[in-house]
Write an enzyme that holds these catalytic residues in place. Structure first.
Site, PDB file in Angstrom:
ATOM      1  N   ALA A   1       1.513 -10.439  18.355  1.00 40.78           N
ATOM      2  CA  ALA A   1       2.776 -10.696  17.641  1.00 40.78           C
ATOM      3  C   ALA A   1       3.987 -10.451  18.546  1.00 40.78           C
ATOM      4  O   ALA A   1       4.954 -11.207  18.522  1.00 40.78           O
ATOM      5  CB  ALA A   1       2.855  -9.794  16.410  1.00 40.78           C
ATOM      6  N   CYS A  25       6.173  24.309  -5.755  1.00 40.76           N
ATOM      7  CA  CYS A  25       5.493  24.803  -6.958  1.00 40.76           C
ATOM      8  C   CYS A  25       4.070  25.272  -6.661  1.00 40.76           C
ATOM      9  O   CYS A  25       3.374  25.765  -7.541  1.00 40.76           O
ATOM     10  CB  CYS A  25       5.461  23.710  -8.034  1.00 40.76           C
ATOM     11  SG  CYS A  25       4.148  22.499  -7.825  1.00 40.76           S
ATOM     12  N   HIS A  46       0.811  -1.221   0.000  1.00 41.31           N
ATOM     13  CA  HIS A  46       0.000   0.000   0.000  1.00 41.31           C
ATOM     14  C   HIS A  46       0.843   1.270   0.000  1.00 41.31           C
ATOM     15  O   HIS A  46       0.367   2.336   0.354  1.00 41.31           O
ATOM     16  CB  HIS A  46      -0.956  -0.008   1.203  1.00 41.31           C
ATOM     17  CG  HIS A  46      -1.993  -1.095   1.126  1.00 41.31           C
ATOM     18  ND1 HIS A  46      -2.640  -1.609   2.212  1.00 41.31           N
ATOM     19  CD2 HIS A  46      -2.491  -1.761   0.054  1.00 41.31           C
ATOM     20  CE1 HIS A  46      -3.494  -2.552   1.814  1.00 41.31           C
ATOM     21  NE2 HIS A  46      -3.423  -2.664   0.515  1.00 41.31           N
TER      22      HIS A  46
HETATM   23  P1  NAD Z   1      -6.744  -4.233  10.191  1.00 45.53           P
HETATM   24  O1  NAD Z   1      -6.699  -2.919  10.885  1.00 45.53           O
HETATM   25  O2  NAD Z   1      -7.880  -4.498   9.284  1.00 45.53           O
HETATM   26  O3  NAD Z   1      -6.708  -5.438  11.243  1.00 45.53           O
HETATM   27  C1  NAD Z   1      -5.760  -5.534  12.247  1.00 45.53           C
HETATM   28  C2  NAD Z   1      -5.628  -6.997  12.666  1.00 45.53           C
HETATM   29  O4  NAD Z   1      -4.560  -7.098  13.609  1.00 45.53           O
HETATM   30  C3  NAD Z   1      -6.876  -7.575  13.362  1.00 45.53           C
HETATM   31  O5  NAD Z   1      -7.163  -8.857  12.827  1.00 45.53           O
HETATM   32  C4  NAD Z   1      -6.447  -7.688  14.826  1.00 45.53           C
HETATM   33  O6  NAD Z   1      -7.061  -8.781  15.490  1.00 45.53           O
HETATM   34  C5  NAD Z   1      -4.955  -7.895  14.709  1.00 45.53           C
HETATM   35  N1  NAD Z   1      -4.153  -7.486  15.865  1.00 45.53           N
HETATM   36  C6  NAD Z   1      -4.427  -6.534  16.786  1.00 45.53           C
HETATM   37  N2  NAD Z   1      -3.423  -6.453  17.690  1.00 45.53           N
HETATM   38  C7  NAD Z   1      -2.489  -7.356  17.310  1.00 45.53           C
HETATM   39  C8  NAD Z   1      -1.223  -7.739  17.834  1.00 45.53           C
HETATM   40  N3  NAD Z   1      -0.712  -7.155  18.937  1.00 45.53           N
HETATM   41  N4  NAD Z   1      -0.512  -8.712  17.196  1.00 45.53           N
HETATM   42  C9  NAD Z   1      -1.017  -9.309  16.076  1.00 45.53           C
HETATM   43  N5  NAD Z   1      -2.219  -8.987  15.550  1.00 45.53           N
HETATM   44  C10 NAD Z   1      -2.941  -8.024  16.147  1.00 45.53           C
HETATM   45  O7  NAD Z   1      -5.364  -4.351   9.464  1.00 45.53           O
HETATM   46  P2  NAD Z   1      -5.015  -4.754   7.982  1.00 45.53           P
HETATM   47  O8  NAD Z   1      -5.517  -6.112   7.715  1.00 45.53           O
HETATM   48  O9  NAD Z   1      -3.590  -4.466   7.834  1.00 45.53           O
HETATM   49  O10 NAD Z   1      -5.807  -3.736   7.043  1.00 45.53           O
HETATM   50  C11 NAD Z   1      -5.871  -2.348   7.309  1.00 45.53           C
HETATM   51  C12 NAD Z   1      -5.318  -1.456   6.228  1.00 45.53           C
HETATM   52  O11 NAD Z   1      -4.986  -0.230   6.853  1.00 45.53           O
HETATM   53  C13 NAD Z   1      -4.046  -1.950   5.652  1.00 45.53           C
HETATM   54  O12 NAD Z   1      -4.288  -2.087   4.334  1.00 45.53           O
HETATM   55  C14 NAD Z   1      -2.979  -0.882   5.924  1.00 45.53           C
HETATM   56  O13 NAD Z   1      -2.567  -0.311   4.691  1.00 45.53           O
HETATM   57  C15 NAD Z   1      -3.656   0.201   6.655  1.00 45.53           C
HETATM   58  N6  NAD Z   1      -3.074   0.532   7.980  1.00 45.53           N
HETATM   59  C16 NAD Z   1      -1.721   0.571   8.150  1.00 45.53           C
HETATM   60  C17 NAD Z   1      -1.199   0.856   9.402  1.00 45.53           C
HETATM   61  C18 NAD Z   1       0.298   0.864   9.566  1.00 45.53           C
HETATM   62  O14 NAD Z   1       1.014   1.161   8.612  1.00 45.53           O
HETATM   63  N7  NAD Z   1       0.813   0.506  10.748  1.00 45.53           N
HETATM   64  C19 NAD Z   1      -2.046   1.117  10.485  1.00 45.53           C
HETATM   65  C20 NAD Z   1      -3.434   1.099  10.270  1.00 45.53           C
HETATM   66  C21 NAD Z   1      -3.934   0.786   9.006  1.00 45.53           C
HETATM   67 ZN    ZN Z   2       5.032  20.507  -7.076  1.00 46.71          ZN
END
Ligand code: NAD
Ligand code: ZN
Length: 251
Positions: free
Chosen positions: A233, A151, A120
């Site tokens: 995790a 710009c 992403h």
């Molecule tokens: P999501 O927000 O949809 O789901 C998060 C998942 O992580 C859930 O299933 C939850 O149960 C689990 N979770 C919560 N705490 C945890 C832990 N301590 N250890 C392991 N798992 C845990 O996340 P997604 O599936 O990545 O989709 C969300 C979208 O939002 C992504 O596409 C991403 O691009 C974006 N996003 C990115 C960030 C980041 O860069 N850190 C943060 C928020 C959202």
């Molecule tokens: Zn520019």
């Protein structure tokens, strides 16, 4: 019955080619809230109002104020946690090849993983809507809203909004490494955001074992995950790494 973490360590220590697919959950213990689930951002704001490309183009000032500025504030302070460092150690041991991440926080690279596919995009850079020049997010002047390029064009994050295409190369490579791996570690993803959520299906169809780490069950847990490890995790990864190192030392 063999304990699930020991079972996963057995599989990983014998694997030839391991790929990890990570989501927002792996960064929760670094202080970054996920979108869905408990404490998720979507409990507070409507994604279609702030995280859709149409919302940004119609009203960049609001999206900068409500979402991007807040993300910058949180991401500036975030550091890798034991979930990220565990994956970096797994690469150093020669077991993990590639990380496919949906995250935009850059924490896998900061932890030391060298092959990270950013599905992403990355929040570390902003791009000008007019001249396409890139500028580091840390150097953006938040004094004016929305922030602008030299710009005069409006700046946008170099990660994708809802309603935008996945970067083509990231998609093609993710499909390839998913089809070629013998084990996929799926960590901290709700597995509902497409097309990232299809990667475990591709891996499984090609004979891979799927090890899932998540404190909650996901749509993958009942049928796709060979071995679900229920927990955060940051606590599962260190235990898993300890069990893998023990096996490698006695091999
Ligand atoms: P999501 O927000 O949809 O789901 C998060 C998942 O992580 C859930 O299933 C939850 O149960 C689990 N979770 C919560 N705490 C945890 C832990 N301590 N250890 C392991 N798992 C845990 O996340 P997604 O599936 O990545 O989709 C969300 C979208 O939002 C992504 O596409 C991403 O691009 C974006 N996003 C990115 C960030 C980041 O860069 N850190 C943060 C928020 C959202
Ligand atoms: Zn520019």
């Amino acid at each position: 019955m063999i304990e699930p973490i020991e079972h996963a360590a057995d599989i990983l220590s014998k694997a030839q080619s391991v790929v990890a697919l990570t989501g927002a959950g792996i960064s929760v213990e670094s202080g970054i809230p996920p979108f869905r689930g408990k404490g998720g951002l979507w409990e507070k704001i409507d994604p279609m109002k702030v995280a859709h490309i149409d919302a940004f183009l119609e009203n960049p000032e609001t999206v900068w104020k409500v979402l991007i500025k807040e993300m910058k504030h949180v991401l500036d302070k975030a550091r890798p946690n034991p979930g990220h460092t565990g994956l970096a150690d797994l690469e150093r041991l020669g077991i993990l090849k590639t990380v496919i991440t949906q995250n935009v926080d850059g924490l896998h690279q900061m932890a030391g993983n060298s092959d990270v596919i950013e599905f992403h995009g990355n929040f570390a850079w902003q791009r000008c809507l007019d001249c396409n020049r890139s500028i580091e997010t840390s150097r953006v002047d938040l004094g004016q809203m929305p922030p602008r390029c030299g710009c005069g064009g409006i700046l946008r994050p170099d990660c994708i909004f809802f309603g935008e295409m996945i970067p083509h190369q990231a998609l093609i490579r993710s499909q390839q490494v998913s089809a070629d791996c013998d084990v996929m570690l799926v960590i901290g993803t709700s597995a509902v955001v497409q097309p990232a959520a299809t990667m475990p299906f591709i891996a499984k169809d090609n004979g891979a074992v799927i090890i899932e780490i998540n404190p909650e069950a996901t749509p993958l847990t009942p049928h796709i995950s060979t071995l679900p490890l229920l927990g955060a995790a940051g606590s599962i990864m260190p235990r898993l790494m300890k069990a893998i190192r023990r096996r490698l030392a006695s091999a």
